[in-house]
Design an enzyme around this catalytic site. Structure first.
Site, mmCIF file in Angstrom:
data_model
loop_
_atom_site.group_PDB
_atom_site.id
_atom_site.type_symbol
_atom_site.label_atom_id
_atom_site.label_comp_id
_atom_site.label_asym_id
_atom_site.label_seq_id
_atom_site.Cartn_x
_atom_site.Cartn_y
_atom_site.Cartn_z
ATOM 1 N N LYS A 214 5.236 -4.562 -8.967
ATOM 2 C CA LYS A 214 4.249 -4.026 -8.024
ATOM 3 C C LYS A 214 2.833 -4.490 -8.354
ATOM 4 O O LYS A 214 1.956 -4.446 -7.503
ATOM 5 C CB LYS A 214 4.357 -2.517 -7.958
HETATM 6 C C1 LIG Z 1 9.392 -0.267 -6.355
HETATM 7 C C2 LIG Z 1 10.461 -0.837 -7.184
HETATM 8 C C3 LIG Z 1 11.597 -1.427 -6.639
HETATM 9 C C4 LIG Z 1 11.871 -1.416 -5.161
HETATM 10 O O1 LIG Z 1 11.001 -2.221 -4.443
HETATM 11 P P1 LIG Z 1 10.853 -1.974 -2.863
HETATM 12 O O2 LIG Z 1 9.832 -2.925 -2.428
HETATM 13 O O3 LIG Z 1 10.439 -0.548 -2.690
HETATM 14 O O4 LIG Z 1 12.201 -2.224 -2.286
HETATM 15 C C5 LIG Z 1 12.510 -2.008 -7.479
HETATM 16 N N1 LIG Z 1 12.331 -1.992 -8.818
HETATM 17 C C6 LIG Z 1 11.260 -1.432 -9.381
HETATM 18 C C7 LIG Z 1 11.143 -1.434 -10.853
HETATM 19 C C8 LIG Z 1 10.286 -0.838 -8.598
HETATM 20 O O5 LIG Z 1 9.236 -0.276 -9.177
#
Ligand SMILES: *Cc1c(COP(=O)(O)O)cnc(C)c1O
Length: 453
Positions: A111
């Site tokens: 993220k």
């Molecule tokens: C947010 C997250 C996901 C999922 O990503 P999306 O874009 O919501 O599908 C997967 N793995 C981790 C570690 C995350 O923090």
């Protein structure tokens, strides 16, 4: 303006807006999500050139197409260079099969890629206009810390993060609660879905219009677009001209949406494997053609993917010509045949996730955490069912979305090893925490915001 890409709402009840407006608004006024009206193409020639570019330059080239003329080239390049100052390892597991580690940013989560770029783009526009924003975000773990870190210390921006008290690991929590300054963290006595519902309600709340709210969840188009860049990056480093298979661990489907956009721009993708945990609304839809949200969402060890109704689902539908409202009602079905051609979706249980973590480590010395393990399981399953793609020439890339050290209890339990802490996480351990606890009551939340801001 002639050249600029406009953004329309997936609910189709408002006028299309520019990138700047979509970025600063987050959610459209009709509660839909913004989508580019036209997906800008990227030529094979341009993609060829990526193999000699650093990551930030690829990011610049891709993003530029979506926000043409809204941020000057020189500025955009500088923002990208500032945002992407960390490495992106592509770890070979066996011939042709790779794990892309998107966990080397400041909060050790993928993220960081989107949040850091979005924060910088927002800051650019806010400074120009001399105004400020209150970023409101719900997190199931990693979003909150990535957002709080990405915006921490910026002058025109306050950040409020809501997290479900019992669904977030201590380490994830500390990454948000040890910052302070312009960040305010709230522990809600509820589930992630409740947090997300509070945020959505606040945006539609007439009593809060003076607060200048904006979202930083994966619903913001400024979060979405940077997530298409690492697919180009992986391709440029590994595949050259070969069509690639990607496997994406998915919760709110922002990550995979970035991938789908990359493909629609022109990235040669053979298949997207969309792997979910036991929250299987999408894999079920792909099988049956019926979309049914999961309430309440199921608590799985890949906690950042415990989402009963992925918030980007209306974008996925829109990309395939369908219309879905924010509650998950299908108003126009998407082109399912095309979806099935491009996407393979599968649901992975908790037990399977644990088995995969064990097997990947024993067999390949590959260290995965629960989210990456869901994606790796998805890839294995796909290759079993599609033997013709199971060759050493077929490049397959699984996304690892968090650092294993963010889930020490599970890794210890399954592998009896302690994953080494990256520096960014080690520092947080020593710092003082500060956060507010709140009951599962929207009115309390509203009053809190009115009092504080
Ligand atoms: C947010 C997250 C996901 C999922 O990503 P999306 O874009 O919501 O599908 C997967 N793995 C981790 C570690 C995350 O923090």
């Amino acid at each position: 303006m002639i050249n600029s890409v406009l953004y329309y709402s997936t609910n189709l009840q408002t006028k299309p807006v520019t990138f700047r407006e979509a970025l600063l608004q987050g959610l459209a006024s009709d509660r839909g999500l913004y989508m580019p009206k036209k997906i800008p193409p990227i030529s094979a020639n341009e993609i060829q050139m990526f193999s000699d570019m650093p990551y930030y330059e690829i990011a610049f080239t891709v993003l530029r197409k979506f926000l043409h003329e809204q941020i000057p080239d020189k500025t955009l390049m500088a923002l990208a260079q500032d945002a992407y100052d960390f490495s992106i390892p592509l770890e070979q597991v066996y011939e042709g099969k790779y794990v892309m580690r998107l966990d080397h940013g400041p909060t050790a989560s993928f993220k960081d890629f989107a949040a850091r770029m979005m924060g910088r783009m927002m800051q650019y526009f806010l400074k120009q206009e001399n105004r400020s924003l209150l970023i409101l975000t719900a997190t199931s773990g990693d979003t909150g810390s990535a957002i709080a870190n990405a915006f921490y210390g910026l002058e025109n921006i306050h950040v409020v993060v809501l997290f479900p008290e019992k669904e977030v690991s201590a380490r994830q929590r500390k990454q948000m609660t040890t910052l302070g300054q312009n960040t305010q963290i709230i522990a809600l006595d509820g589930k992630f879905d409740d947090c997300q519902a509070f945020v959505k309600r606040a945006f539609a709340d007439p009593e809060l219009t003076t607060l200048n709210l904006s979202s930083a969840n994966s619903i913001n188009v400024g979060r979405l677009l940077p997530q298409s860049v690492y697919y180009f990056y992986a391709f440029s480093r590994l595949a050259k001209n070969k069509s690639t298979i990607f496997s994406v661990p998915s919760g709110n489907f922002g990550d995979m949406m970035g991938g789908l956009l990359a493909m629609k721009m022109g990235l040669p993708v053979k298949k997207f494997i969309i792997a979910t945990n036991e929250n299987d609304a999408f894999p079920k839809f792909m099988q049956t053609g019926t979309y049914k949200i999961i309430v309440p969402s199921i608590n799985c060890i890949s906690s950042a993917m415990n989402v009963g109704h992925p918030s980007n689902m209306s974008r996925v539908f829109a990309l395939y010509g369908g219309v879905m409202d924010e509650k998950g009602n299908v108003l126009t079905p998407p082109h399912q045949e095309l979806m099935r051609k491009e996407i393979y979706s599968t649901s992975v249980t908790n037990d399977e996730t644990r088995e995969t973590i064990k097997e990947a480590f024993d067999k390949h010395r590959l260290l995965l955490e629960p989210h990456g393990a869901v994606a790796w399981t998805g890839l294995q399953r796909y290759l079993e069912e599609n033997k013709t793609d199971d060759t050493k020439d077929q490049v397959c890339v699984t996304l690892e979305t968090a650092h294993p050290a963010k889930f020490p209890e599970q890794i210890r339990e399954i592998l009896s090893v302690d994953p080494e802490l990256p520096d960014s996480l080690a520092e947080v351990e020593k710092k003082q925490e500060a956060f507010v606890k709140m009951g599962n009551n929207y009115e309390d939340f509203r009053e809190f915001l009115k009092r504080q801001y």
